[in-house]
Design an enzyme around this catalytic site. Structure first.
Site, PDB file in Angstrom:
ATOM      1  N   GLY A 188      -5.478   0.082  25.352  1.00  0.00           N
ATOM      2  CA  GLY A 188      -5.083   0.079  26.839  1.00  0.00           C
ATOM      3  C   GLY A 188      -5.711  -0.986  27.537  1.00  0.00           C
ATOM      4  N   ILE A 231      -0.326   1.541  18.247  1.00  0.00           N
ATOM      5  CA  ILE A 231      -0.257   1.222  19.738  1.00  0.00           C
ATOM      6  C   ILE A 231      -1.183   0.169  20.114  1.00  0.00           C
ATOM      7  CG2 ILE A 231       0.780   3.411  20.212  1.00  0.00           C
ATOM      8  CD1 ILE A 231      -2.059   4.239  21.690  1.00  0.00           C
ATOM      9  N   HIS A 269      -4.795   1.395  16.596  1.00  0.00           N
ATOM     10  CA  HIS A 269      -4.282  -0.009  16.913  1.00  0.00           C
ATOM     11  C   HIS A 269      -3.729  -0.822  15.845  1.00  0.00           C
ATOM     12  CE1 HIS A 269      -5.453   1.557  20.740  1.00  0.00           C
ATOM     13  NE2 HIS A 269      -6.978   1.340  20.182  1.00  0.00           N
ATOM     14  N   ASP A 307     -13.174  -3.079  19.454  1.00  0.00           N
ATOM     15  CA  ASP A 307     -12.762  -1.894  19.379  1.00  0.00           C
ATOM     16  C   ASP A 307     -11.728  -1.828  18.136  1.00  0.00           C
ATOM     17  OD1 ASP A 307     -11.332   0.501  19.547  1.00  0.00           O
ATOM     18  OD2 ASP A 307     -10.595   0.474  21.492  1.00  0.00           O
TER      19      ASP A 307
HETATM   20  C1  LIG Z   1     -17.174   5.617  23.817  1.00  0.00           C
HETATM   21  C2  LIG Z   1     -16.074   4.394  23.620  1.00  0.00           C
HETATM   22  C3  LIG Z   1     -15.002   5.039  22.990  1.00  0.00           C
HETATM   23  C4  LIG Z   1     -13.825   3.994  22.831  1.00  0.00           C
HETATM   24  C5  LIG Z   1     -12.415   4.613  22.625  1.00  0.00           C
HETATM   25  C6  LIG Z   1     -11.514   3.620  22.430  1.00  0.00           C
HETATM   26  C7  LIG Z   1     -10.139   4.147  22.747  1.00  0.00           C
HETATM   27  C8  LIG Z   1      -8.931   3.207  22.744  1.00  0.00           C
HETATM   28  O1  LIG Z   1      -9.250   2.243  21.436  1.00  0.00           O
HETATM   29  C9  LIG Z   1      -7.845   4.072  22.973  1.00  0.00           C
HETATM   30  C10 LIG Z   1      -6.662   3.273  23.531  1.00  0.00           C
HETATM   31  O2  LIG Z   1      -6.846   2.441  23.927  1.00  0.00           O
HETATM   32  S1  LIG Z   1      -5.271   4.358  23.750  1.00  0.00           S
HETATM   33  C11 LIG Z   1      -3.920   3.450  24.437  1.00  0.00           C
HETATM   34  C12 LIG Z   1      -4.291   3.451  25.821  1.00  0.00           C
HETATM   35  N1  LIG Z   1      -3.826   4.715  26.426  1.00  0.00           N
HETATM   36  C13 LIG Z   1      -2.651   5.277  26.474  1.00  0.00           C
HETATM   37  O3  LIG Z   1      -1.670   4.539  25.734  1.00  0.00           O
HETATM   38  C14 LIG Z   1      -2.302   6.346  27.132  1.00  0.00           C
HETATM   39  C15 LIG Z   1      -0.992   6.488  27.953  1.00  0.00           C
HETATM   40  N2  LIG Z   1      -0.873   7.601  28.498  1.00  0.00           N
HETATM   41  C16 LIG Z   1      -0.616   8.863  27.991  1.00  0.00           C
HETATM   42  O4  LIG Z   1      -0.019   8.820  26.951  1.00  0.00           O
HETATM   43  C17 LIG Z   1      -0.287  10.075  28.790  1.00  0.00           C
HETATM   44  O5  LIG Z   1      -0.616   9.622  30.156  1.00  0.00           O
HETATM   45  C18 LIG Z   1      -1.751  10.992  28.768  1.00  0.00           C
HETATM   46  C19 LIG Z   1      -1.462  11.605  27.213  1.00  0.00           C
HETATM   47  C20 LIG Z   1      -3.078  10.423  28.799  1.00  0.00           C
HETATM   48  C21 LIG Z   1      -1.529  12.310  29.345  1.00  0.00           C
HETATM   49  O6  LIG Z   1      -0.168  12.872  29.462  1.00  0.00           O
HETATM   50  P1  LIG Z   1       0.019  14.368  29.291  1.00  0.00           P
HETATM   51  O7  LIG Z   1      -0.605  14.824  28.229  1.00  0.00           O
HETATM   52  O8  LIG Z   1       1.552  14.358  29.369  1.00  0.00           O
HETATM   53  O9  LIG Z   1      -0.526  14.840  30.515  1.00  0.00           O
HETATM   54  P2  LIG Z   1       0.038  15.327  32.100  1.00  0.00           P
HETATM   55  O10 LIG Z   1       0.864  16.774  31.459  1.00  0.00           O
HETATM   56  O11 LIG Z   1       0.984  14.177  32.598  1.00  0.00           O
HETATM   57  O12 LIG Z   1      -1.097  15.766  32.656  1.00  0.00           O
HETATM   58  C22 LIG Z   1      -2.074  16.410  32.544  1.00  0.00           C
HETATM   59  C23 LIG Z   1      -3.305  16.466  33.344  1.00  0.00           C
HETATM   60  O13 LIG Z   1      -4.061  15.142  33.012  1.00  0.00           O
HETATM   61  C24 LIG Z   1      -4.015  14.229  34.286  1.00  0.00           C
HETATM   62  N3  LIG Z   1      -3.704  12.960  33.585  1.00  0.00           N
HETATM   63  C25 LIG Z   1      -2.492  12.507  32.886  1.00  0.00           C
HETATM   64  N4  LIG Z   1      -2.601  11.291  32.535  1.00  0.00           N
HETATM   65  C26 LIG Z   1      -3.841  10.843  33.021  1.00  0.00           C
HETATM   66  C27 LIG Z   1      -4.480   9.784  32.887  1.00  0.00           C
HETATM   67  N5  LIG Z   1      -3.963   8.385  32.144  1.00  0.00           N
HETATM   68  N6  LIG Z   1      -5.678   9.526  33.408  1.00  0.00           N
HETATM   69  C28 LIG Z   1      -6.342  10.654  34.321  1.00  0.00           C
HETATM   70  N7  LIG Z   1      -5.505  11.779  34.191  1.00  0.00           N
HETATM   71  C29 LIG Z   1      -4.432  11.948  33.569  1.00  0.00           C
HETATM   72  C30 LIG Z   1      -2.740  14.690  35.187  1.00  0.00           C
HETATM   73  O14 LIG Z   1      -2.912  14.326  36.192  1.00  0.00           O
HETATM   74  C31 LIG Z   1      -2.923  16.107  34.911  1.00  0.00           C
HETATM   75  O15 LIG Z   1      -3.784  16.947  35.657  1.00  0.00           O
HETATM   76  P3  LIG Z   1      -3.629  17.999  36.503  1.00  0.00           P
HETATM   77  O16 LIG Z   1      -2.997  19.163  35.741  1.00  0.00           O
HETATM   78  O17 LIG Z   1      -5.333  18.288  36.931  1.00  0.00           O
HETATM   79  O18 LIG Z   1      -2.909  17.383  37.693  1.00  0.00           O
END
Ligand SMILES: CCCCCCC[C@@H](O)CC(=O)SCCNC(=O)CCNC(=O)[C@H](O)C(C)(C)COP(=O)(O)OP(=O)(O)OC[C@H]1O[C@@H](n2cnc3c(N)ncnc32)[C@H](O)[C@@H]1OP(=O)(O)O
Length: 292
Positions: free
Chosen positions: A212, A209, A194, A189
């Site tokens: 994940g 960062i 990252h 990845d």
């Molecule tokens: C094809 C292959 C491709 C490969 C791609 C590779 C990708 C990788 O390199 C990328 C990574 O590793 S990124 C690093 C790991 N991830 C993170 O650090 C994300 C951490 N989480 C956040 O920042 C926030 O939770 C965040 C931003 C996720 C959400 O925060 P907010 O915007 O504040 O959302 P919030 O207002 O709390 O909620 C809105 C609605 O979304 C749902 N939700 C929130 N977090 C979720 C999560 N983590 N998983 C699933 N659903 C989630 C909430 O429930 C809410 O839904 P609803 O309004 O319907 O209740």
């Protein structure tokens, strides 16, 4: 249109042959921080040929081990920019222990799309079948795509339940090395979020960062070592939501509740006043391996 739900959900899965070797497994374990104490026999079993252990979370890197370009979030009916993506949650289910070297065919496709208004959640499922024709693992990845909502879909299921309302049975500390993301990206990845400070800044972060899936694997290793006494083959499935970012160099605190065949956990960042890292963590343990 970057997201066309009917085209995405009607498309047949893509099938890709994959293979891995023992050195891939050892590098994976090292990239999760294994081997920090070279006198610890269990650490050496992860980090050298003297062991048979393969952490179950190896399943999440095995399909893309050889990738050297940033991943593309591109499927029939889904074509979104990687810079919009944060990994939202991950589940992996093991049908049998992963061998130290092997071959498989992996079928991958978009399983669901949820519309959160401004954001979209893209659910990608994969199934790996070994060269003997028997299932090895299935996995489900949720990606949170900022700015790609509004296509008129369902909001999706509720979030995971809160942890038990009692003191945890174990508290585990995991140190993430400052260079951990630079090591982990060699497992396939190479998302610049990252490794590139400018890309991280454009995404709203003060510095790159951690992947994940690196947090996911490192916490899995901590639970296997300290709660399951090193028996990685006891893990049937592991699921967690990425509740907040982790920066390389931080220390994680994982609270663990043990309930017969289930281990529940949440992970916070000690350095930032317990900011959430993982929520709704659940490991299902094989029936004959149930914990006390
Ligand atoms: C094809 C292959 C491709 C490969 C791609 C590779 C990708 C990788 O390199 C990328 C990574 O590793 S990124 C690093 C790991 N991830 C993170 O650090 C994300 C951490 N989480 C956040 O920042 C926030 O939770 C965040 C931003 C996720 C959400 O925060 P907010 O915007 O504040 O959302 P919030 O207002 O709390 O909620 C809105 C609605 O979304 C749902 N939700 C929130 N977090 C979720 C999560 N983590 N998983 C699933 N659903 C989630 C909430 O429930 C809410 O839904 P609803 O309004 O319907 O209740």
């Amino acid at each position: 249109m970057p997201i066309d739900p009917s085209a995405a959900l009607d498309a047949p899965p893509s099938v890709t042959p994959i293979s891995w070797q023992e050195s891939d497994v050892l590098l994976y374990h090292l990239a999760l921080g294994a081997g920090a104490d070279p006198t610890d026999v269990r650490q050496l079993a992860y980090a050298t040929e003297r062991g048979e252990e393969v952490l179950p979370t190896f399943a999440v890197v095995a399909p893309t081990l050889r990738a050297t370009s940033p991943p593309a979030v591109s499927f029939p009916g889904v074509d979104v920019d990687l810079s919009t993506i944060l990994h939202a949650s991950q589940r992996v289910e093991l049908h049998r222990p992963i061998p130290r070297d092997g071959k498989a065919e992996v079928s991958t496709g978009v399983a669901a799309l949820y519309d959160k208004g401004s954001a979209a959640i893209i659910v990608v499922d994969s199934e790996a079948v070994g060269s003997d024709g028997e299932p090895l693992w299935t996995s489900s990845m949720r990606m949170y795509s900022r700015g790609e909502g509004g296509f008129g879909g369902d909001r999706g299921p509720d979030g995971p339940p809160a942890p038990p309302d009692r003191a945890p049975d174990h508290i585990l500390e995991t140190t993430i090395l400052p260079q951990q993301a630079l090591l982990y990206r060699l497992l396939g990845d190479r998302n610049p979020l990252h490794s590139d400070p400018e890309v991280a800044s454009a995404a709203g972060f003060p510095r790159p960062i951690l992947h994940g899936l690196c947090t996911y694997g490192a916490v899995c290793r901590a639970v296997v070592d300290r709660v399951l006494d090193g028996r990685s083959s006891a893990v049937r499935s592991l699921e967690a939501r990425f509740a907040g970012v982790v920066f390389p160099g931080e220390t994680l605190r994982t609270a663990v509740w043990v309930a017969s065949d289930r281990i529940l956990f949440t992970t916070q960042v000690l350095d930032r006043d317990g900011a959430p890292a993982l929520s709704g963590g659940e490991i299902v343990v094989a029936a004959h391996e149930a914990t006390a």
